[in-house]
Structure formats: C-alpha cells, structure tokens
Design an enzyme around this catalytic site. Structure first.
Site, PDB file in Angstrom:
ATOM      1  N   LYS A  82      24.135 -19.987 -24.085  1.00 53.51           N
ATOM      2  CA  LYS A  82      24.020 -21.297 -23.430  1.00 53.51           C
ATOM      3  C   LYS A  82      22.550 -21.582 -23.152  1.00 53.51           C
ATOM      4  O   LYS A  82      21.875 -20.814 -22.448  1.00 53.51           O
ATOM      5  CB  LYS A  82      24.806 -21.307 -22.123  1.00 53.51           C
ATOM      6  CG  LYS A  82      26.316 -21.381 -22.342  1.00 53.51           C
ATOM      7  CD  LYS A  82      27.073 -21.290 -21.033  1.00 53.51           C
ATOM      8  CE  LYS A  82      26.954 -22.537 -20.202  1.00 53.51           C
ATOM      9  NZ  LYS A  82      27.700 -22.410 -18.927  1.00 53.51           N
TER      10      LYS A  82
HETATM   11  C1  E4P Z   1      29.401 -25.077 -17.741  1.00 57.47           C
HETATM   12  O1  E4P Z   1      28.643 -25.059 -18.695  1.00 57.47           O
HETATM   13  C2  E4P Z   1      28.853 -25.343 -16.404  1.00 57.47           C
HETATM   14  O2  E4P Z   1      28.003 -24.276 -16.102  1.00 57.47           O
HETATM   15  C3  E4P Z   1      29.894 -25.464 -15.346  1.00 57.47           C
HETATM   16  O3  E4P Z   1      31.107 -25.947 -15.824  1.00 57.47           O
HETATM   17  C4  E4P Z   1      29.397 -26.282 -14.186  1.00 57.47           C
HETATM   18  O4  E4P Z   1      30.439 -26.493 -13.297  1.00 57.47           O
HETATM   19  P1  E4P Z   1      30.194 -27.033 -11.803  1.00 57.47           P
HETATM   20  O5  E4P Z   1      29.657 -28.418 -11.910  1.00 57.47           O
HETATM   21  O6  E4P Z   1      31.557 -26.982 -11.181  1.00 57.47           O
HETATM   22  O7  E4P Z   1      29.225 -26.102 -11.157  1.00 57.47           O
END
Ligand code: E4P
Length: 224
Positions: free
Chosen positions: A85
C-alpha cells in the site's frame, strides 16, 4: 466483489474467516499500532493463517526511494500475494511506478479524488483505495467517487480495480456491491452489520418454536 477484512487482530481475523467468505486482509499503520506488538510478528501470524490470500501492507516512509526499500522488506518478510500500500501523493506516484514496473502488486491508498485514482492507475497500481467514509465526512460523496473511479477505469480499459475502504455502514458497502466494484475492505463491526437483521432472527425463532411444538423441545430434523 472481493471481501477483505480491514483489521490486524488475529482473533478477529480468524473469527471473520470462520463465518464470512473472505479474500484477504488489509491494514494500515494505525490498525497495526492497535496490536501493540512488533508489526512483522503480527503480519507473519496473519500470513500463516490466510496462507496465500491477499495481504495489503502499507509503507510508512515519505520519500519514494525509501518507500521502495520498505516494499522489498515487506515482500521479503511476507511473501507472495502481498500488496504494497502506497499513499497516493507525488512521492507515492513515483514509488508506484517503480514497483509496478518491477511486477510488484501495489495498492494505491489514501484516495480522496478521481484524479489521484487516475494517476495511480496510469502509474501501474493493481488497486486504488478510495476512503468512502472519510470522503463523506468532507461533505462530499464517497460512494459516488468510488463509482466514478470504477467507470473511469472501464472507460480507459485500465486493469486497475477499486478496493473501496473506510466504511462506517452497510448501505455504503451494499451500494458498491450492486455497482460491481472490484473489492471492498471492511472492519469486523461493519462486516457483521451486512448480515445482522432482526427480521431474520424473528423468522428463525418462529420456525424453531413451531417445529418444537410439533416434535418436542430441542428436536431437529436430526433426531425427530
Ligand atoms: C484502507 O486502505 C484504509 O486504511 C482504511 O480502510 C481506513 O479506514 P478508516 O477511515 O476507518 O480509518
């Protein structure tokens, strides 16, 4: 639509895999911090459990060269089918291009706009992760943004898929499911909401009570 769990707690992951048809695990530095253990210890445990399922792990560095180094360390520790990521800013776009050119799977994350998604796809990302709920909280429309990104990819013939992230309610997930989005990553509490329904509970209680009225308490088709 792939169903991925947004969590790094091995007990939660085991439990979700037990009941839901899961395709993998995503996390981010905030999710890992909640485990209060060395990140690689946590991630290796997850990798062992999900075997060759998708595991999405985020880099923390802010410059592209170090992001690329981090990516190789992550891959060395966690093996195949690990998606790196990368935050979708200027440095991240360079890292995405370098890693994708080397055949490494990249998930472009922290997507708030269609233009970020377009640039990440052009740089070679396998997935882009629009943050549905966080976009909603900016007064915009996260679901609409994800749908427009999905359409844009189809219009251009990009192979990149949308991995919609940051959900707070089941409606957001269901709308994207109906639309044919590639994947969603969901926390355990929102996953539970996808199947929780008091009407179903009531219907099943009636079936059980009626059957027990016929055959006796505790009886089923196994022992009636
Ligand atoms: C995924 O890539 C993100 O890190 C994650 O879904 C963020 O979620 P949140 O907005 O609930 O922290």
């Amino acid at each position: 639509m792939k169903l991925i769990i947004d969590n790094a707690n091995i007990d939660d992951i085991r439990s979700m895999y037990e009941f839901f048809p899961m395709d993998g695990v995503t996390c981010n530095p905030t999710i890992l911090a909640k485990e209060k253990r060395n990140p690689y210890d946590v991630l290796k445990e997850i990798r062992d459990f999900i075997e060759d399922g998708e595991l999405h792990v985020q880099v923390v560095s802010e410059d592209s060269d170090t992001m690329v180094e981090e990516a190789y360390r992550i891959l060395k520790e966690l093996g195949n089918n690990t998606y790196i990521k990368i935050p979708t800013n200027k440095e991240g776009l360079r890292a995405i291009r370098i890693l994708a050119a080397a055949g490494i799977h990249v998930t472009a994350t922290a997507i708030y706009t269609q233009m970020q998604a377009f640039l990440a796809a052009k740089a070679g990302a396998s997935y882009v992760a629009p943050y549905i709920n966080r976009i909603d909280n900016l007064g915009s429309d996260g679901v609409r943004t994800a749908r427009e990104i999905h359409d844009m990819f189809r219009n251009y013939g990009f192979k990149t898929e949308v991995l919609a992230a940051s959900f707070k309610n089941s409606r957001q997930v269901i709308t994207l499911c109906e639309y044919g989005i590639g994947a969603t990553t969901i926390s355990p509490d929102v996953l539970d909401l996808l199947i929780k329904n008091d009407s179903v509970v009531a219907a099943l209680h009636t079936f059980r009570d009626d059957f027990e009225g016929l055959c006796g308490k505790g009886k089923t088709m196994l022992n009636c």
